[in-house]
Design a protein around this motif. Structure first.
Motif, PDB file in Angstrom:
ATOM      1  N   ALA A 229       2.687  35.562  -4.383  1.00 59.13           N
ATOM      2  CA  ALA A 229       2.152  35.465  -3.018  1.00 59.13           C
ATOM      3  C   ALA A 229       0.915  34.584  -2.992  1.00 59.13           C
ATOM      4  CB  ALA A 229       1.825  36.853  -2.484  1.00 59.13           C
ATOM      5  N   GLU A 230       0.101  34.693  -4.024  1.00 59.42           N
ATOM      6  CA  GLU A 230      -1.095  33.859  -4.113  1.00 59.42           C
ATOM      7  C   GLU A 230      -0.725  32.381  -4.228  1.00 59.42           C
ATOM      8  OE1 GLU A 230      -4.960  33.442  -7.040  1.00 59.42           O
ATOM      9  OE2 GLU A 230      -3.729  35.244  -7.134  1.00 59.42           O
ATOM     10  N   MET A 231       0.275  32.083  -5.041  1.00 61.37           N
ATOM     11  CA  MET A 231       0.706  30.693  -5.196  1.00 61.37           C
ATOM     12  C   MET A 231       1.283  30.149  -3.894  1.00 61.37           C
ATOM     13  SD  MET A 231       2.235  30.448  -9.115  1.00 61.37           S
ATOM     14  CE  MET A 231       3.814  30.952  -8.584  1.00 61.37           C
ATOM     15  N   TYR A 232       2.063  30.971  -3.190  1.00 58.68           N
ATOM     16  CA  TYR A 232       2.609  30.530  -1.907  1.00 58.68           C
ATOM     17  C   TYR A 232       1.499  30.311  -0.876  1.00 58.68           C
ATOM     18  CZ  TYR A 232       7.553  30.958  -2.986  1.00 58.68           C
ATOM     19  OH  TYR A 232       8.804  30.768  -3.517  1.00 58.68           O
ATOM     20  N   ALA A 233       0.504  31.178  -0.876  1.00 61.77           N
ATOM     21  CA  ALA A 233      -0.611  31.014   0.069  1.00 61.77           C
ATOM     22  C   ALA A 233      -1.360  29.722  -0.211  1.00 61.77           C
ATOM     23  CB  ALA A 233      -1.556  32.210  -0.019  1.00 61.77           C
ATOM     24  N   ILE A 234      -1.600  29.436  -1.473  1.00 63.87           N
ATOM     25  CA  ILE A 234      -2.276  28.189  -1.836  1.00 63.87           C
ATOM     26  C   ILE A 234      -1.417  26.991  -1.439  1.00 63.87           C
ATOM     27  CG2 ILE A 234      -3.053  26.772  -3.794  1.00 63.87           C
ATOM     28  CD1 ILE A 234      -3.891  29.440  -5.151  1.00 63.87           C
ATOM     29  N   GLY A 235      -0.127  27.068  -1.737  1.00 65.17           N
ATOM     30  CA  GLY A 235       0.777  25.966  -1.383  1.00 65.17           C
ATOM     31  C   GLY A 235       0.864  25.745   0.107  1.00 65.17           C
ATOM     32  N   ILE A 236       1.019  26.820   0.859  1.00 67.09           N
ATOM     33  CA  ILE A 236       1.106  26.693   2.320  1.00 67.09           C
ATOM     34  C   ILE A 236      -0.185  26.120   2.888  1.00 67.09           C
ATOM     35  CG2 ILE A 236       1.207  28.046   4.462  1.00 67.09           C
ATOM     36  CD1 ILE A 236       3.291  29.828   2.990  1.00 67.09           C
TER      37      ILE A 236
ATOM     38  N   MET B 207      -5.810  32.729   9.587  1.00 66.27           N
ATOM     39  CA  MET B 207      -5.544  34.146   9.808  1.00 66.27           C
ATOM     40  C   MET B 207      -4.764  34.748   8.636  1.00 66.27           C
ATOM     41  SD  MET B 207      -6.238  36.313  12.131  1.00 66.27           S
ATOM     42  CE  MET B 207      -5.845  36.422  13.824  1.00 66.27           C
ATOM     43  N   GLY B 208      -3.782  34.029   8.137  1.00 70.80           N
ATOM     44  CA  GLY B 208      -3.011  34.508   6.991  1.00 70.80           C
ATOM     45  C   GLY B 208      -3.870  34.693   5.755  1.00 70.80           C
ATOM     46  N   ASN B 209      -4.759  33.735   5.490  1.00 69.97           N
ATOM     47  CA  ASN B 209      -5.636  33.860   4.332  1.00 69.97           C
ATOM     48  C   ASN B 209      -6.647  34.989   4.498  1.00 69.97           C
ATOM     49  OD1 ASN B 209      -4.892  31.876   2.288  1.00 69.97           O
ATOM     50  ND2 ASN B 209      -5.278  30.383   3.895  1.00 69.97           N
ATOM     51  N   ILE B 210      -7.148  35.182   5.702  1.00 70.11           N
ATOM     52  CA  ILE B 210      -8.058  36.303   5.953  1.00 70.11           C
ATOM     53  C   ILE B 210      -7.319  37.622   5.727  1.00 70.11           C
ATOM     54  CG2 ILE B 210      -9.362  37.536   7.730  1.00 70.11           C
ATOM     55  CD1 ILE B 210     -10.110  34.782   8.900  1.00 70.11           C
ATOM     56  N   PHE B 211      -6.099  37.709   6.230  1.00 76.74           N
ATOM     57  CA  PHE B 211      -5.301  38.923   6.048  1.00 76.74           C
ATOM     58  C   PHE B 211      -5.048  39.187   4.563  1.00 76.74           C
ATOM     59  CE2 PHE B 211      -1.061  40.860   5.592  1.00 76.74           C
ATOM     60  CZ  PHE B 211      -1.330  42.095   6.171  1.00 76.74           C
ATOM     61  N   LEU B 212      -4.675  38.153   3.813  1.00 76.72           N
ATOM     62  CA  LEU B 212      -4.425  38.334   2.386  1.00 76.72           C
ATOM     63  C   LEU B 212      -5.703  38.694   1.630  1.00 76.72           C
ATOM     64  CD1 LEU B 212      -1.847  35.485   1.760  1.00 76.72           C
ATOM     65  CD2 LEU B 212      -1.434  37.941   1.613  1.00 76.72           C
ATOM     66  N   PHE B 213      -6.836  38.149   2.059  1.00 75.60           N
ATOM     67  CA  PHE B 213      -8.109  38.518   1.436  1.00 75.60           C
ATOM     68  C   PHE B 213      -8.441  39.977   1.724  1.00 75.60           C
ATOM     69  CE2 PHE B 213     -12.866  38.606   1.699  1.00 75.60           C
ATOM     70  CZ  PHE B 213     -13.088  38.576   0.332  1.00 75.60           C
ATOM     71  N   ALA B 214      -8.207  40.421   2.948  1.00 79.37           N
ATOM     72  CA  ALA B 214      -8.459  41.827   3.292  1.00 79.37           C
ATOM     73  C   ALA B 214      -7.523  42.749   2.521  1.00 79.37           C
ATOM     74  CB  ALA B 214      -8.288  42.041   4.794  1.00 79.37           C
ATOM     75  N   LEU B 215      -6.328  42.291   2.275  1.00 77.20           N
ATOM     76  CA  LEU B 215      -5.323  43.095   1.574  1.00 77.20           C
ATOM     77  C   LEU B 215      -5.628  43.200   0.086  1.00 77.20           C
ATOM     78  CD1 LEU B 215      -2.697  44.403   2.621  1.00 77.20           C
ATOM     79  CD2 LEU B 215      -1.483  42.401   1.811  1.00 77.20           C
ATOM     80  N   SER B 216      -6.042  42.093  -0.519  1.00 75.63           N
ATOM     81  CA  SER B 216      -6.158  42.066  -1.974  1.00 75.63           C
ATOM     82  C   SER B 216      -7.588  41.980  -2.504  1.00 75.63           C
ATOM     83  CB  SER B 216      -5.378  40.873  -2.514  1.00 75.63           C
ATOM     84  OG  SER B 216      -6.029  39.669  -2.155  1.00 75.63           O
ATOM     85  N   ARG B 217      -8.533  41.540  -1.681  1.00 77.91           N
ATOM     86  CA  ARG B 217      -9.908  41.270  -2.104  1.00 77.91           C
ATOM     87  C   ARG B 217      -9.963  40.199  -3.195  1.00 77.91           C
ATOM     88  NH1 ARG B 217     -12.555  42.647   1.995  1.00 77.91           N
ATOM     89  NH2 ARG B 217     -14.446  42.332   0.815  1.00 77.91           N
ATOM     90  N   ASN B 218      -8.938  39.346  -3.257  1.00 76.42           N
ATOM     91  CA  ASN B 218      -8.865  38.252  -4.214  1.00 76.42           C
ATOM     92  C   ASN B 218      -9.711  37.101  -3.677  1.00 76.42           C
ATOM     93  OD1 ASN B 218      -8.121  35.993  -5.733  1.00 76.42           O
ATOM     94  ND2 ASN B 218      -6.062  36.784  -6.077  1.00 76.42           N
ATOM     95  N   ASN B 219     -10.645  36.618  -4.479  1.00 77.23           N
ATOM     96  CA  ASN B 219     -11.568  35.572  -4.036  1.00 77.23           C
ATOM     97  C   ASN B 219     -10.883  34.243  -3.733  1.00 77.23           C
ATOM     98  OD1 ASN B 219     -13.833  37.140  -4.006  1.00 77.23           O
ATOM     99  ND2 ASN B 219     -14.416  36.643  -6.103  1.00 77.23           N
ATOM    100  N   ASN B 220      -9.700  34.007  -4.287  1.00 76.03           N
ATOM    101  CA  ASN B 220      -8.992  32.761  -3.975  1.00 76.03           C
ATOM    102  C   ASN B 220      -8.709  32.652  -2.480  1.00 76.03           C
ATOM    103  OD1 ASN B 220      -8.966  31.927  -6.625  1.00 76.03           O
ATOM    104  ND2 ASN B 220      -6.942  32.773  -7.039  1.00 76.03           N
ATOM    105  N   PHE B 221      -8.339  33.756  -1.852  1.00 72.88           N
ATOM    106  CA  PHE B 221      -8.071  33.738  -0.410  1.00 72.88           C
ATOM    107  C   PHE B 221      -9.356  33.512   0.386  1.00 72.88           C
ATOM    108  CE2 PHE B 221      -4.641  36.585  -2.061  1.00 72.88           C
ATOM    109  CZ  PHE B 221      -3.625  35.656  -1.938  1.00 72.88           C
TER     110      PHE B 221
END
Length: 142
Positions: A43-50, A98-112
């Motif tokens: 999911a992280e790779m797809y978010a970066i790619g998108i 919005m998608g990256n904010i949502f993924l950051f809220a979901l995972s707390r991963n700094n990449n997002f």
């Protein structure tokens, strides 16, 4: 033309303010989504790619839609084409933010978080400009 730019500016600034407030709420952990499953590396790779595709894609799509306005087009139609191309560009970037904010809220991963910050920088290239619209309208008159 000035009224069109004012309307576009309202959309521009309101989307930035709403997204920035949402981002700050997520960073301050006032909004978080506790899940039983982690966000995967896939999911992280797809978010970066998108994100990397959406940034130049949205900017290029706007330029292509503006270039496709035929010469000699009526001023009103040029403004309508500019407005629709502008909204398309702005809302593509908004959705990706919005998608990256949502993924950051979901995972707390700094990449997002960093992807979101990069996307906020992209908004600098999306600010509506009266000079740009006037140039496009004059160009199409010739």
């Amino acid at each position: 033309m000035k009224s069109t730019i004012k309307k576009l500016s309202v959309h521009f600034w309101s989307s930035i303010i709403v997204l920035a407030i949402l981002f700050l709420l997520v960073i301050l952990k006032l909004i978080s989504f506790e899940t039983t499953f982690p966000v995967t590396v896939t999911a992280e790779m797809y978010a970066i790619g998108i994100t990397l595709i959406a940034i130049p894609g949205a900017l290029k799509l706007f330029a292509d839609k503006i270039k496709k306005i035929p010469k000699g087009t009526d001023k009103v139609k040029v403004i309508q084409s500019f407005r629709s191309a502008y909204f398309l560009r702005l809302y593509i970037i908004d959705i990706v933010v919005m998608g990256n904010i949502f993924l950051f809220a979901l995972s707390r991963n700094n990449n997002f978080m960093w992807l979101t910050i990069v996307l906020f920088v992209v908004f600098v290239f999306c600010k509506p400009s009266l000079n740009e619209l006037e140039n496009i309208v004059e160009e199409e008159k010739r």
